[in-house]
Design a protein around this motif. Structure first.
Motif, PDB file in Angstrom:
ATOM      1  N   LEU A  60     -33.373  40.666 -42.286  1.00 30.57           N
ATOM      2  CA  LEU A  60     -33.003  41.755 -43.196  1.00 30.57           C
ATOM      3  C   LEU A  60     -31.516  42.065 -43.161  1.00 30.57           C
ATOM      4  O   LEU A  60     -31.014  42.816 -44.000  1.00 30.57           O
ATOM      5  CB  LEU A  60     -33.798  43.019 -42.868  1.00 30.57           C
ATOM      6  N   GLY A  61     -30.816  41.538 -42.163  1.00 26.90           N
ATOM      7  CA  GLY A  61     -29.370  41.731 -42.107  1.00 26.90           C
ATOM      8  C   GLY A  61     -28.949  43.122 -41.704  1.00 26.90           C
ATOM      9  O   GLY A  61     -27.850  43.560 -42.053  1.00 26.90           O
ATOM     10  N   SER A  62     -29.799  43.842 -40.949  1.00 22.79           N
ATOM     11  CA  SER A  62     -29.469  45.213 -40.572  1.00 22.79           C
ATOM     12  C   SER A  62     -30.129  45.567 -39.255  1.00 22.79           C
ATOM     13  O   SER A  62     -31.362  45.513 -39.147  1.00 22.79           O
ATOM     14  CB  SER A  62     -29.927  46.193 -41.661  1.00 22.79           C
ATOM     15  N   LEU A  63     -29.311  45.944 -38.284  1.00 20.77           N
ATOM     16  CA  LEU A  63     -29.856  46.401 -37.012  1.00 20.77           C
ATOM     17  C   LEU A  63     -30.593  47.733 -37.182  1.00 20.77           C
ATOM     18  O   LEU A  63     -31.625  47.968 -36.551  1.00 20.77           O
ATOM     19  CB  LEU A  63     -28.731  46.551 -35.985  1.00 20.77           C
ATOM     20  N   ALA A  64     -30.045  48.586 -38.050  1.00 21.36           N
ATOM     21  CA  ALA A  64     -30.653  49.907 -38.254  1.00 21.36           C
ATOM     22  C   ALA A  64     -32.054  49.770 -38.841  1.00 21.36           C
ATOM     23  O   ALA A  64     -33.012  50.394 -38.366  1.00 21.36           O
ATOM     24  CB  ALA A  64     -29.779  50.755 -39.164  1.00 21.36           C
ATOM     25  N   THR A  65     -32.183  48.943 -39.878  1.00 21.51           N
ATOM     26  CA  THR A  65     -33.501  48.761 -40.493  1.00 21.51           C
ATOM     27  C   THR A  65     -34.456  48.061 -39.537  1.00 21.51           C
ATOM     28  O   THR A  65     -35.636  48.405 -39.444  1.00 21.51           O
ATOM     29  CB  THR A  65     -33.365  47.952 -41.792  1.00 21.51           C
ATOM     30  N   LEU A  92     -39.124  41.303 -29.945  1.00 18.84           N
ATOM     31  CA  LEU A  92     -38.982  40.156 -30.840  1.00 18.84           C
ATOM     32  C   LEU A  92     -39.022  40.584 -32.303  1.00 18.84           C
ATOM     33  O   LEU A  92     -38.313  40.012 -33.147  1.00 18.84           O
ATOM     34  CB  LEU A  92     -40.080  39.139 -30.547  1.00 18.84           C
ATOM     35  N   ILE A  93     -39.858  41.570 -32.600  1.00 17.70           N
ATOM     36  CA  ILE A  93     -39.891  42.098 -33.975  1.00 17.70           C
ATOM     37  C   ILE A  93     -38.529  42.656 -34.362  1.00 17.70           C
ATOM     38  O   ILE A  93     -38.042  42.443 -35.487  1.00 17.70           O
ATOM     39  CB  ILE A  93     -40.988  43.169 -34.100  1.00 17.70           C
ATOM     40  N   PHE A  94     -37.900  43.355 -33.438  1.00 17.82           N
ATOM     41  CA  PHE A  94     -36.567  43.905 -33.713  1.00 17.82           C
ATOM     42  C   PHE A  94     -35.564  42.784 -34.001  1.00 17.82           C
ATOM     43  O   PHE A  94     -34.790  42.857 -34.975  1.00 17.82           O
ATOM     44  CB  PHE A  94     -36.100  44.738 -32.519  1.00 17.82           C
ATOM     45  N   GLY A 124     -31.568  54.223 -42.928  1.00 19.67           N
ATOM     46  CA  GLY A 124     -31.719  52.799 -43.188  1.00 19.67           C
ATOM     47  C   GLY A 124     -30.372  52.106 -43.304  1.00 19.67           C
ATOM     48  O   GLY A 124     -29.333  52.715 -43.602  1.00 19.67           O
ATOM     49  N   GLY A 125     -30.376  50.795 -43.081  1.00 17.29           N
ATOM     50  CA  GLY A 125     -29.140  50.016 -43.140  1.00 17.29           C
ATOM     51  C   GLY A 125     -28.629  49.847 -44.557  1.00 17.29           C
ATOM     52  O   GLY A 125     -29.342  50.093 -45.537  1.00 17.29           O
TER      53      GLY A 125
END
Length: 1232
Positions: free
Chosen positions: A1052-1057, A1043-1045, A1196-1197
């Protein structure tokens, strides 16, 4: 020998006459009596006995017959032994009278030698050594013999209740040269075809239980496989890193030499035609994000409007929020605290809870126990028994029996009385029936030895008639050769238990309170004066001591809050001000102090907790001590960092937009920090909400209250605190003193008006300057990045390697405050108690009045099912290292049907006639024609009402009065239990394994016999959690990370971040678990609560830096100068922007609060709160401030435009003004 020659004393049994004449042919009644007693093999034999001897032999054998009848082979061998000894015509060959004594009628036999062949002796011993009865085995009655020599020696020893003369059994070889010859009559092994004994009494008759493959953990050498794999993988990783670095360095050196050679071949001076180009002073800004993220823009706009509104109308905002909190607080009317451990830590829907409820409903709540250990304090471990000690303890027990509450309640009113008269007091005094006058100075030692060997003797049986097991009243006896050398006396008063909250329970607790005070205030001191140590526990002791712990913890927690409050007030007050300014103008400190803001932050925490408790109390959710102690600390720890972020951001806005109105500046500050607060609050709330799905009420209720408090706290911070902040900012700008706003200081300039006394670098203090110039540039160095990644993966690998060593359980001693009298009790309990807790295998909803169900549970009859409940329990006791079960099981059905046996003529009688004496078919071991249906119910009720006696120890009233539930109307037995004992359980691992083993046994019997069986012991409800706690912990943490992911990726608009944050939070939790293994913090429900807290707070550490990376501040990013590009520039910006707030507002605040907990008296608070929370602060701070920026700089994204940094012309002019305020050398410098 032949005939009786009188007695030695008036009350002594008759002695046989010495006789050396020929055997006599029996006549009339003598022959008939002998054949009926000893068997048809005596039909054609002459005899060396008369009718009186046969009558006496019959009476003696009938006394032991109830215990022998269940095993035909043992019974036959026993009868053969004594019939042959008494009446054999060849008596002179194997019996030799060695001494005589004067009797009332002449000379009687005083001693003799008796020779038996080894073959008979061994078979006799082997056939009887496993025969069981309620409370023990036949061997226990006969002195616990190890060989047939021991058994014969015991049977021949002259003693009260035993042989009236001494019978010696010398080795046959020693006497055969004197003309004697050992006799070897036919003996029957216990698995004999004709006299076969049941499995419970004969291992050789037992079926083989399915083998158990002991669950052995996977090991490579001494290391668990997981640990070995973790170390191996990390070692390979380190080798690859070293190899990669070596290759990179070699390549760089080679490239450098190549470039040097090329320059030698070229003109070093640049051509006039070459364009050297312009110098780019801030290359990082070229990579500044150019995209907007709609969700962030919406959040920014929303929080800006909210901040502006609250700042514009602060009083309305404050009063409105107070009204809402007041409405929510009305729920306190329904406030309830749950203190019952069962209701706290056991899920109502769990099998253990339902089984406990069934047991309590049908058999009554498990007894309350008051237990005492008496040991030698002068010489610990040395014998404790003496004549004086015995007499003193008789006095103490007598005094305890007379203790009365102010309402006149005594032990007699609350104790367990199986026979309706005498209390169950399990004590060595029971060997004298509690009568001190029976204790003889010269004979007390022999009496104890006799009673330990023969607990069924009339002289040894306590008043409540159940035989005393030596392991229950004498501690540590298994380590001593002589029972008199026992190092501890164990005394247990058994008190009836009742439904919680009932009047009867209150009466029992009132008496226990009086007994506890008496033992603690008087008896302990009296014992010390005698060189003894007395440790004790009553049923109410543990709960009272835990209550004292909570009171002590409350003080420590309050001190912790105060410490955090003081730190917050001073830390907030120092923002944006230099030490030089304080020294030059002390009045500035009074104006710029933020003590009021600190108070407001504390009040908001209190209000959020109060509102959450009110809201959920109204919904019927009970409060627990964990909630009362932890949630205020948790909310304060989570909320303080938001206060720092908002205040520090306002300081920066004050510098960049000094001419704006206060509400506009606050709107800009909240617009920038609001989304970050939303991110952390949302992820924390989700982590806590997951705890709602845990069955344990303590965890579930904590999760509900924590989630509610975090949400309410976040709402109050972005409304009420913002309103207070606006009022505070107006006070500062009007030069009014903090806490005394009616006093104004005139000779002071506001910080926003300039002057060399102030630090204009975004309210930059020494810490922020250190981060900007030293820490951030050093951290983002390439070589440092490699070292950090390698180091933290090493930490993670170590955590993984330590996971298998995290213990399970919660030691009761840890829960007790330091200095408690219970510490000595639990120490003695572990050291001296030689028996484990009782365990009951409960059969429910089985109609035992039917033959098929009877055969599923019985054990002593030939038609019992091969793997019946009784048989399985007997077999499992033989592999106690895996089953954790030992000793004989109390099988009520077997004892009931044996009680019906007409051969045991002193048991079941009706109208003077023996039951089943002339029944057709006769009583038999095949169960053919035995009672069923109504007849079964009739006789079982008669049996349960029959009192136990020496002549009939099989009667059911004392042993089984509460073990069988009879439904006379439905003609069934809806519930009954079969009692046995666990092996001594010393550690938490023992308790967990014992519960798992009992559960396995019950499930196997239920499946094989098609009956419903479950195990029950008093401790099971607390250890049920450990069957699933590892999987539950993994599931909760895994779900929380998932859920945090999702939330971080979305906001944040970024899967990587989002993945980076999730991974780092996971690494923090693994490192905390590894620390738990090193610090000996076990995994239990309490730890699970703290791990949920760790997940939430770990996100708190990471969220603000990650958002500052994804939405970098333009004004801060401009200071990156030439050195950083791309992700490095944004990681540097994030550290400079919020790194200081994360360190001062999150790390130091939590560290100050946690360190105070180290001074608690409560061991449980020190172990399960201080150690875990300290590990959380250290690991989360290291990962957030060291690893996270490095990881973001690498993978990072892509970032987005920060809406607050994209304000058009006004924003640009403000930024230019801000830059103009910076010293020229600082702006142009290449120092970082």
């Amino acid at each position: 020998m032949r005939g009786h020659c009188g007695s030695e004393g008036t009350w002594d049994p008759p002695l046989p006459c010495p006789y050396n004449g020929p055997a006599v042919t029996p006549q009339g009644q003598l022959k008939k009596k002998l054949i009926n007693l000893c068997g048809t093999e005596w039909n054609d034999k002459d005899l060396c006995c008369d009718e009186d001897q046969v009558d006496a032999l019959r009476d003696n054998l009938e006394m032991i017959n109830p215990l022998l009848s269940s095993c035909p082979a043992c019974q036959k061998n026993f009868y053969t032994l004594f019939c042959t000894f008494t009446c054999s015509p060849d008596q002179s060959q194997f019996v030799n009278v060695t001494s005589t004594i004067k009797t009332s009628e002449g000379d009687g036999v005083a001693s003799l030698d008796n020779l038996w062949d080894k073959e008979f002796g061994i078979t006799f011993f082997e056939s009887c050594k496993e025969v069981k009865f309620t409370g023990g085995t036949l061997a226990d009655i006969f002195g616990s013999p190890k060989t047939y020599h021991d058994l014969l020696k015991y049977l021949g020893t002259k003693r009260l209740g035993g042989s009236p003369f001494q019978i010696n059994f010398p080795p046959p070889a020693d006497r055969e040269r004197d003309g004697m010859k050992a006799i070897n009559p036919i003996s029957r092994p216990c698995n004999d075809a004709e006299y076969r004994c049941a499995c419970v009494d004969c291992s050789k008759s037992c079926p083989t239980l399915p083998s158990l493959e002991e669950e052995e953990a996977c090991y490579v050498g001494v290391l668990p496989c997981l640990s070995f794999a973790s170390i191996l993988v990390y070692s390979i990783f380190v080798v690859l890193v070293i190899g990669g670095l070596g290759g990179h360095i070699a390549y760089r050196r080679h490239a450098r030499r190549q470039n040097e050679r090329m320059r030698l071949l070229q003109d070093s001076a640049p051509s006039d035609d070459e364009d050297e180009g312009d110098v780019v002073h801030n290359a990082g800004m070229l990579d500044r994000p150019q995209r907007n993220y709609k969700i962030n823009s919406l959040c920014d706009t929303g929080f800006s409007k909210l901040g502006g509104l609250c700042a514009k109308y602060p009083l309305i905002t404050i009063f409105s929020t107070l009204i809402v909190v007041g409405i929510l607080s009305l729920g306190w009317i329904r406030f309830e605290v749950e203190t019952d451990p069962v209701r706290l830590w056991v899920s109502r829907d769990s099998a253990a809870a339902k089984e406990k409820a069934f047991f309590d409903e049908n058999f009554g709540p498990f007894y309350r126990t008051e237990q005492v250990f008496i040991t030698n304090s002068t010489h610990p471990g040395q014998p404790v028994l003496s004549y004086d000690t015995l007499r003193w303890w008789f006095e103490i027990e007598s005094a305890v029996a007379q203790l009365a509450t102010k309402d006149g309640i005594t032990l007699q009113d609350v104790c367990l009385k199986p026979l309706g008269k005498d209390c169950v007091v399990q004590s060595v005094t029971g060997y004298w029936q509690g009568n001190v006058n029976k204790v003889k100075r010269d004979g007390w030692q022999d009496h104890i030895r006799t009673c330990v060997d023969s607990p069924l003797d009339d002289e040894c049986r306590p008043l409540f008639q159940q035989p005393l097991n030596k392991n229950i009243v004498l501690g540590g006896v298994e380590q001593r050769d002589d029972i008199i050398d026992t190092p501890a006396l164990v005394v247990t008063w058994v008190v009836n238990n009742y439904a919680q909250g009932s009047e009867q329970e209150g009466r029992a607790m009132a008496w226990e309170s009086v007994a506890k005070d008496y033992l603690n205030r008087y008896v302990r001191g009296a014992a010390e004066s005698r060189g003894l140590q007395l440790s004790f526990s009553t049923e109410i002791s543990l709960e009272e001591e835990l209550s004292q712990t909570s009171n002590t913890d409350a003080k420590i927690v309050v001190i912790s809050y105060i410490a955090m409050f003081i730190y917050v007030s001073f830390a907030l007050g120092s923002a944006g001000m230099s030490t030089k300014a304080y020294l030059k103008n002390p009045a500035m400190a009074m104006v710029h102090s933020k003590f009021t803001l600190g108070v407001a932050g504390i009040i908001i925490v209190i209000l959020s907790v109060v509102a959450s408790v009110g809201l959920f109390s109204a919904a019927g959710v009970k409060v627990t001590l964990i909630i009362a102690e932890v949630i205020p600390f948790l909310v304060l720890a989570i909320g303080v960092d938001n206060i720092f972020l908002i205040v520090h951001e306002l300081e920066r806005v004050n510098q960049s937009h000094p001419d704006e109105e206060v509400d506009v500046r606050i709107a800009k500050a909240l617009g920038r920090m609001g989304p970050s607060i939303l991110l952390s609050a949302l992820t924390e709330t989700v982590a806590f909400v997951l705890g709602v799905f845990v069955g344990m009420p303590a965890v579930k209720n904590f999760a509900i209250y924590a989630a509610g408090a975090v949400v309410i706290n976040a709402i109050l911070q972005v409304t009420m605190f913002v309103a207070v902040l606006a009022l505070n900012q107006r006070r500062v700008e009007s030069n009014r003193i903090d806490c005394f706003p009616f006093i104004r200081v005139n000779q002071i300039s506001s910080i926003i008006r300039g002057g060399s006394d102030f630090n204009f670098e975004d309210g930059e203090g020494p810490l922020q300057r250190f981060i900007r110039k030293v820490y951030a540039p050093g951290l983002l160095n390439r070589q440092v990045k490699v070292a950090i990644i390698t180091l933290f993966i090493g930490f993670f690998a170590a955590g993984i390697a330590l996971l298998p060593t995290v213990p399970l359980g919660l030691d009761q001693k840890i829960a007790i405050p330091k200095g408690s009298y219970l510490i000595d009790y639990f120490t003695d309990l572990e050291t001296y108690l030689s028996t484990g807790p009782p365990v009951y295998f409960v059969v429910r909803d089985a109609n035992i009045t039917e033959r098929s169900q009877q055969q599923a549970i019985c054990g002593r009859f030939s038609t019992c099912n091969e793997f019946s409940l009784s048989t399985v329990l007997a077999q499992e006791a033989k592999r106690s290292n895996m089953s954790y079960i030992t000793g004989a099981s109390a099988v009520w059905f077997d004892d009931f049907f044996l009680w019906l046996n007409p051969d045991v003529s002193d048991c079941c009688t009706e109208g003077g006639e023996v039951c089943f004496d002339n029944r057709d078919p006769a009583w038999n071991v095949t169960l053919t024609g035995m009672p069923e249906g109504k007849e079964f119910v009739y006789y079982v009720e008669k049996w349960l009402a029959s009192p136990t006696s020496v002549k009939c120890p099989l009667s059911g009233k004392a042993a089984y009065g509460n073990a069988v539930v009879v439904d006379e109307k439905a003609i069934t037995i809806p519930a009954s239990h079969f009692q046995t004992f666990h092996t001594p359980l010393r550690t938490q691992a023992d308790f967990i394994s014992a519960y798992a083993a009992a559960r396995r046994i019950a499930e196997e019997v239920s499946s094989n016999q098609d009956i419903d069986v479950f195990p029950y012991s008093k401790f099971y409800v607390f250890f049920d959690q450990y069957a699933t706690i590892v999987q539950l912990t993994g599931t909760l943490i895994g779900a929380a990370l998932g859920l945090i992911f999702l939330i971080t990726s979305l906001l944040l608009g970024s899967l990587a971040t989002g993945l980076i944050i999730t991974t780092i939070v996971g690494m923090i939790i693994v490192d905390i678990l590894g620390t738990m293994a090193v610090a000996q913090v076990s995994l239990n429900a309490l730890t699970l609560v703290n791990l949920i807290i760790c997940v939430g707070i770990s996100v708190e550490f990471c969220a603000h830096i990650a958002r500052a990376f994804m939405f970098p501040s333009k004004t801060v990013m401009e200071k990156a100068k030439n050195k950083f590009r791309g992700r490095d520039a944004r990681a540097w910006t994030a550290l400079v922007n919020v790194g200081g707030s994360v360190f001062t507002g999150i790390t130091i605040t939590k560290f100050v609060g946690v360190c105070v907990l180290a001074f608690t008296r409560s061991k449980i608070f020190e172990v399960y709160y201080f150690r875990i929370w300290l590990a959380l602060v250290v690991w989360a701070a290291l990962h957030a401030l060291v690893l996270l920026p490095v990881a973001l700089s690498l993978v990072g994204g892509d970032g987005y435009i920060d809406p607050e940094s994209d304000g058009g012309l006004d924003e640009d002019l403000a930024a230019r003004r801000y830059r103009a305020l910076l010293p020229e050398d600082d702006y142009d410098s290449d120092e970082y």
